[in-house]
Motif scaffolding. Structure first.
Motif, PDB file in Angstrom:
ATOM      1  N   LEU A  94      30.941  32.849  47.256  1.00 18.61           N
ATOM      2  CA  LEU A  94      30.865  34.179  46.652  1.00 18.61           C
ATOM      3  C   LEU A  94      31.862  35.128  47.313  1.00 18.61           C
TER       4      LEU A  94
ATOM      5  N   ALA B 196      35.157  34.312  45.997  1.00 12.89           N
ATOM      6  CA  ALA B 196      35.268  34.819  44.630  1.00 12.89           C
ATOM      7  C   ALA B 196      35.501  36.330  44.632  1.00 12.89           C
ATOM      8  N   LEU B 197      34.792  37.024  45.517  1.00  8.84           N
ATOM      9  CA  LEU B 197      34.978  38.473  45.603  1.00  8.84           C
ATOM     10  C   LEU B 197      36.374  38.816  46.100  1.00  8.84           C
TER      11      LEU B 197
ATOM     12  N   ARG C 192      38.605  38.414  43.360  1.00 15.40           N
ATOM     13  CA  ARG C 192      38.449  39.537  42.433  1.00 15.40           C
ATOM     14  C   ARG C 192      39.228  40.750  42.904  1.00 15.40           C
TER      15      ARG C 192
ATOM     16  N   PRO D 182      32.537  37.978  36.367  1.00 12.80           N
ATOM     17  CA  PRO D 182      32.038  36.731  36.951  1.00 12.80           C
ATOM     18  C   PRO D 182      31.086  36.032  35.987  1.00 12.80           C
TER      19      PRO D 182
ATOM     20  N   GLU E 204      28.334  32.468  36.006  1.00 15.48           N
ATOM     21  CA  GLU E 204      27.727  31.411  36.805  1.00 15.48           C
ATOM     22  C   GLU E 204      27.641  30.123  35.992  1.00 15.48           C
TER      23      GLU E 204
ATOM     24  N   ARG F 276      27.888  33.366  30.251  1.00 14.93           N
ATOM     25  CA  ARG F 276      28.425  34.513  29.501  1.00 14.93           C
ATOM     26  C   ARG F 276      28.529  34.102  28.041  1.00 14.93           C
TER      27      ARG F 276
ATOM     28  N   SER G 210      38.782  30.148  38.969  1.00 12.33           N
ATOM     29  CA  SER G 210      37.887  30.109  40.125  1.00 12.33           C
ATOM     30  C   SER G 210      38.705  30.455  41.361  1.00 12.33           C
TER      31      SER G 210
ATOM     32  N   VAL H  64      30.494  29.662  40.725  1.00 12.37           N
ATOM     33  CA  VAL H  64      30.859  30.962  40.135  1.00 12.37           C
ATOM     34  C   VAL H  64      32.299  30.857  39.654  1.00 12.37           C
ATOM     35  N   VAL H  65      32.537  31.297  38.437  1.00 13.01           N
ATOM     36  CA  VAL H  65      33.896  31.337  37.876  1.00 13.01           C
ATOM     37  C   VAL H  65      34.152  32.757  37.369  1.00 13.01           C
ATOM     38  N   TRP H  66      35.388  32.953  37.043  1.00 12.30           N
ATOM     39  CA  TRP H  66      35.785  34.289  36.537  1.00 12.30           C
ATOM     40  C   TRP H  66      36.397  34.122  35.156  1.00 12.30           C
TER      41      TRP H  66
END
Lengths: 201, 294
Positions: B104, B107-108, B111, B120, B122, B141, B154, B263-265
């Motif tokens: 995470l 990922a942040l 970002r 983000p 999941e 999503r 990612s 977690v992906v973006w």
């Protein structure tokens, strides 16, 4: 009522040699060892419960034994009482006197009662220890002033007699068996063990 | 009633013997704190006997205590083993939490570093091949946030594109999917090509033979398709095949472990072009829309 013939194994009087002396020594040494053993085990295991009166059990055994006379048994009781006085730190002669009178009473009862089995022997031992405790208490209460004892402490200790009796009753079968085994090994007992004692008149 | 000599003798003996305790009591009352010589001698004689008995009782007691101690040690051992199992289980949970925390955080960080608009998502499911390779992932999503064709990234690199949209979730077509096409380039010499999915765990890209390619070269997005942001890692070259003509085929191993994605973006919009008049006026509007490769 005609008198019954005395059994041939009835040992009267004292003799410095032979069976009576050896029998006397066997009783006293066994009682002495039991006193030391009980005290030692209690000290090692840090026991805080009331300990059994092994001397009372031995005195009961002597009182109900067929091959003993009154003076013989009384001398054993007095010797064991003396050893108890030494070990417990009581005023010398207290437990001596208690054991002596307890023996006399038990000897009188042995002429009228027949002990058979572990339960009756346990009950007899309980009676003996209660008798010894009562007599001891009576002597100490009577001589509390000369001996410097507080009577309140003596009164409060009366309730402990029941635990003393319980511990003695539980210890009676193994102690009795031990004494008989010792006599068997020394070939002093003229009968097989685990049989009824004399119930003469 | 005739009294025998024996009875008289016994009676005298009984009286004499009963006198002994009375004498002892009398001495005790007179001298309560003194011990006679006879008492001392009896104690001295009995001391070795009592010492032997106490020693034996001590041996017996220590044996019993040792046995009890061993039983207690066994109980303590079992308690400690149970506690150890619990702690190990908690440690495993904490390690998993730590890994998730690191993911995470990465990922942040991504970002923060990436200028594109992203949200983000999941991973909520995967589709696996018979060889346990991930061929498709599902994210949380749906139609409210995503649209087909949106790029999915990612922290490790490019994942793929959104393939199908449902109400609450979407399916992502991975870069290893044979239908996937991404504009890429080699990071070392900017040799460009179109990356296509090959099999379950590799991709291929054809580049000109004019560029020298080495095993291990990094392949990244070129941004030409205006779908994937430029400069995101795609994979590494694992082998090179010389084709007939002026092309050479590069086999690329993806940079992303699809089986470890959490977690992906989802890229909502690419970053705008730098404003050539940035020094003169305020910056322009950020979002420009999506144009997937067809």
């Amino acid at each position: 009522m005609p008198k019954t013939a005395r059994p041939a194994y009835d040992h009267e009087g004292f003799s410095p040699f032979g069976d009576p002396m050896l029998r006397w020594l066997a009783y006293v040494v066994s009682g002495w060892l039991l006193i030391a053993l009980v005290g030692g085990l209690a000290d090692v295991m840090h026991l805080t419960i009331m300990l059994p009166a092994t001397s009372a059990i031995v005195v009961t055994h002597v009182a109900f034994a067929r091959g003993t006379s009154v003076p013989f048994g009384l001398s054993v009781a007095i010797a064991l009482g003396y050893l108890e006085d030494l070990h417990q730190g009581a005023p010398m002669g207290t437990l001596c006197l208690a054991h002596a009178f307890a023996f006399l009473l038990l000897r009188w009862a042995s002429a009228r009662l027949h002990l058979r089995g572990w339960i009756l022997r346990g009950v007899a031992s309980v009676f003996a220890v209660l008798l010894i405790d009562v007599l001891t208490w009576a002597v100490l209460f009577t001589l509390s002033e000369p001996l410097g004892l507080r009577r309140e402490a003596l009164i409060s200790s009366v309730s402990d007699s029941r635990w003393h009796a319980l511990a003695t009753m539980l210890a009676a079968p193994p102690v009795w068996a031990l004494v008989e085994r010792v006599f068997t090994l020394l070939r002093l007992e003229d009968k097989p063990p685990h049989q009824a004692y004399w119930s003469g008149q | 009633m005739a009294i025998s000599v024996r009875s008289v003798r016994n009676g005298v003996l009984v009286v004499l013997l009963l006198g002994i305790p009375f004498v002892l009591l009398r001495n005790s009352t007179k001298h309560p704190h003194e011990m006679s010589a006879f008492d001392r001698s009896v104690r001295r004689i009995g001391a070795p006997l009592e010492a032997a008995v106490s020693y034996s009782a001590g041996m017996l007691g220590s044996f019993f205590e040792r046995w009890v101690l061993q039983a207690r040690l066994q109980d303590a051992n079992e308690d400690l083993a149970a506690e150890n199992r619990e702690l190990r289980q908690r440690l495993r949970e904490l390690v998993a939490l730590q890994e998730e925390n690191q993911q995470l955080r990465r990922a942040l960080q991504m970002r923060d570093k990436v200028p594109e608009d992203m949200i983000p998502a999941e991973r909520i499911g995967v589709d696996q091949s018979p060889f346990f390779r991930v061929v498709n992932i599902r994210i949380d999503r749906g139609s409210r946030y995503a649209a087909p064709g949106m790029a999915v990234l990612s922290a490790d690199g490019v994942v793929g594109r959104i393939d199908k949209i449902f109400d609450d979730y979407s399916d992502v077509m991975l870069i290893t999917d044979p239908r996937s096409k991404i504009a890429v380039e080699l990071a070392r010499n900017h040799a460009q090509g179109i990356l296509m999915g090959n099999d379950e765990d590799s991709c291929v890209v054809d580049v000109s033979k004019d560029f020298t390619v080495e095993i291990g070269d990094l392949v990244q997005t070129s941004g030409v398709d205006e779908l994937f942001p430029k400069g995101h890692p795609v994979g590494q070259v694992v082998s090179v095949e010389q084709l007939v003509g002026d092309q050479q085929r590069l086999y690329v191993s993806p940079a992303v472990r699809f089986d470890r994605l959490d977690v992906v973006w989802v890229v909502l919009a690419n970053a705008p072009e730098p404003d050539p008049r940035a020094e003169d006026g305020p910056p322009g509007v950020r979002s420009r829309g999506l144009q997937p490769i067809r």
